[in-house]
Design an enzyme around this catalytic site. Sequence first.
Site, PDB file in Angstrom:
ATOM      1  N   GLY A  19       7.667   3.647   3.449  1.00  0.00           N
ATOM      2  CA  GLY A  19       8.235   4.740   4.219  1.00  0.00           C
ATOM      3  C   GLY A  19       9.712   4.544   4.441  1.00  0.00           C
ATOM      4  O   GLY A  19      10.350   3.654   3.859  1.00  0.00           O
ATOM      5  N   GLY A  20      10.268   5.388   5.296  1.00  0.00           N
ATOM      6  CA  GLY A  20      11.690   5.311   5.557  1.00  0.00           C
ATOM      7  C   GLY A  20      12.098   4.066   6.316  1.00  0.00           C
ATOM      8  O   GLY A  20      13.244   3.620   6.220  1.00  0.00           O
ATOM      9  N   ARG A  21      11.185   3.490   7.087  1.00  0.00           N
ATOM     10  CA  ARG A  21      11.521   2.326   7.900  1.00  0.00           C
ATOM     11  C   ARG A  21      11.087   1.001   7.290  1.00  0.00           C
ATOM     12  O   ARG A  21      11.508  -0.059   7.737  1.00  0.00           O
ATOM     13  CB  ARG A  21      10.867   2.455   9.280  1.00  0.00           C
ATOM     14  CG  ARG A  21      11.273   3.685  10.064  1.00  0.00           C
ATOM     15  CD  ARG A  21      12.730   3.673  10.424  1.00  0.00           C
ATOM     16  NE  ARG A  21      13.095   4.772  11.298  1.00  0.00           N
ATOM     17  CZ  ARG A  21      14.339   5.078  11.630  1.00  0.00           C
ATOM     18  NH1 ARG A  21      15.345   4.386  11.129  1.00  0.00           N
ATOM     19  NH2 ARG A  21      14.602   6.097  12.430  1.00  0.00           N
ATOM     20  N   GLY A  22      10.200   1.037   6.312  1.00  0.00           N
ATOM     21  CA  GLY A  22       9.733  -0.215   5.734  1.00  0.00           C
ATOM     22  C   GLY A  22       8.482  -0.007   4.905  1.00  0.00           C
ATOM     23  O   GLY A  22       8.106   1.123   4.566  1.00  0.00           O
ATOM     24  N   LYS A  80       2.307  -3.058   8.862  1.00  0.00           N
ATOM     25  CA  LYS A  80       3.494  -2.226   8.643  1.00  0.00           C
ATOM     26  C   LYS A  80       4.715  -3.040   9.060  1.00  0.00           C
ATOM     27  O   LYS A  80       4.848  -3.441  10.217  1.00  0.00           O
ATOM     28  CB  LYS A  80       3.391  -0.951   9.481  1.00  0.00           C
ATOM     29  CG  LYS A  80       4.538   0.023   9.291  1.00  0.00           C
ATOM     30  CD  LYS A  80       4.289   1.270  10.137  1.00  0.00           C
ATOM     31  CE  LYS A  80       5.402   2.274  10.001  1.00  0.00           C
ATOM     32  NZ  LYS A  80       5.156   3.477  10.840  1.00  0.00           N
ATOM     33  N   LEU A 140       0.815  -1.212   0.000  1.00  0.00           N
ATOM     34  CA  LEU A 140       0.000   0.000   0.000  1.00  0.00           C
ATOM     35  C   LEU A 140       0.849   1.263   0.000  1.00  0.00           C
ATOM     36  O   LEU A 140       0.399   2.337  -0.438  1.00  0.00           O
ATOM     37  CB  LEU A 140      -0.919   0.030   1.228  1.00  0.00           C
ATOM     38  CG  LEU A 140      -1.982  -1.072   1.304  1.00  0.00           C
ATOM     39  CD1 LEU A 140      -2.736  -0.985   2.626  1.00  0.00           C
ATOM     40  CD2 LEU A 140      -2.954  -0.961   0.131  1.00  0.00           C
ATOM     41  N   ASP A 162       5.768  14.307  15.061  1.00  0.00           N
ATOM     42  CA  ASP A 162       5.873  13.999  13.634  1.00  0.00           C
ATOM     43  C   ASP A 162       4.515  14.176  12.950  1.00  0.00           C
ATOM     44  O   ASP A 162       4.065  13.310  12.194  1.00  0.00           O
ATOM     45  CB  ASP A 162       6.390  12.576  13.435  1.00  0.00           C
ATOM     46  CG  ASP A 162       7.000  12.366  12.048  1.00  0.00           C
ATOM     47  OD1 ASP A 162       7.282  13.377  11.365  1.00  0.00           O
ATOM     48  OD2 ASP A 162       7.186  11.205  11.640  1.00  0.00           O
TER      49      ASP A 162
END
Length: 367
Positions: free
Chosen positions: A153-156, A172, A150, A269
Amino acid sequence: MNLLCPLLLPMWQCFLSLLSLVNLARTTPVSTVSSFSSQMEAVSPGMAVIKVVHHQDLNKRILVTLIVASTLLCGVLLFLLYFWICRHKIMKNSNGEAKRNLEPTKTISLSPIADQFNSLPMACKKGSVAVIEYRLLEAATNNFRESNVLGEGGRGRVYKACFDGKFLAVVKKLDGGGHNVEREFENEVDWLIKIQHQNIVSLLGYCIHGESKLLVYEMMQNGSLESQLHGLTRGSALTWQLRMKIAIDVARALEYLHEHCNPPVIHRDIKSSNILLDSDFNAKLSDFGLAVVTGSQNKNVKLSGTLGYVAPEYLLEGKLTDKSDVYAFGIVLLELLVRKKPLEQMSPSRCQSLVTWVIFFQPKIYL
């Protein structure tokens, strides 16, 4: 006090009737000396016997009656006042208890999808969140197939998952180790277990598999606000009424974090990609990996956030308060208004911030 009125009215009527009787007794004619004299002359001629009737005894009886009646009336009034105070306290306590009893119900009603997820025979429970087996997540995401992705992002990556053939959720997957990933994962789980609100995304479960850490959230059918504004549709699905609704939903989430959590929470954030939209475009705040409590900002808290949304005092001086979230929320409002990104690449070596564009260029905004 409405209950006391039917009781006090008959009491006052009785008291007024008593006073009228007393006045009637005081005004009743008393036999005079001459009448007694004439009567005694008829009985004993030649010898007048005078009988004097004093009012002292009658006054004493009236006084005693008034004192007794007043005492009884005051006693009844004090009793009724005491009864009303006790009843008021009982009602106040019962209302407070009802509110406390309503809060868990409200929490459950805010996220009925969590109850449905927890009813599936797939996971054990740790606290109020399910600990899910890795093989179940593999099956739900078709072994984390590309077609189920879907977003990223920066982490996965974020995957669509289907449990039990019908229940949809979002997985996620945070790949790789490192202290930052570990800390943000634990922070996310801890906060979303504690925080439950209609405008904050619900965490349904999590899994730790080797260096991979996975979080399972409720499905948000319309994706993120960022994808709606800056994706293929360019915000065409967002009417001005929907944009106002999204802004209000995010404001409610921030109000809850800043005003109603104890201690208050700073998200750190706030950005359009962390604002998710369900099928009815209800906005929910997500990604609490960087969240901290108020007062801990000067205790080993590194500068974090997304450029374009970070408040100047936090970026330049490291001063973190709840106003940092409010500044980022203001950037989101500008995004909703003008459909521009917080930072836009003007050239390979030059970027322009949305705030600078608004302040200095004063563009004409087309509605």
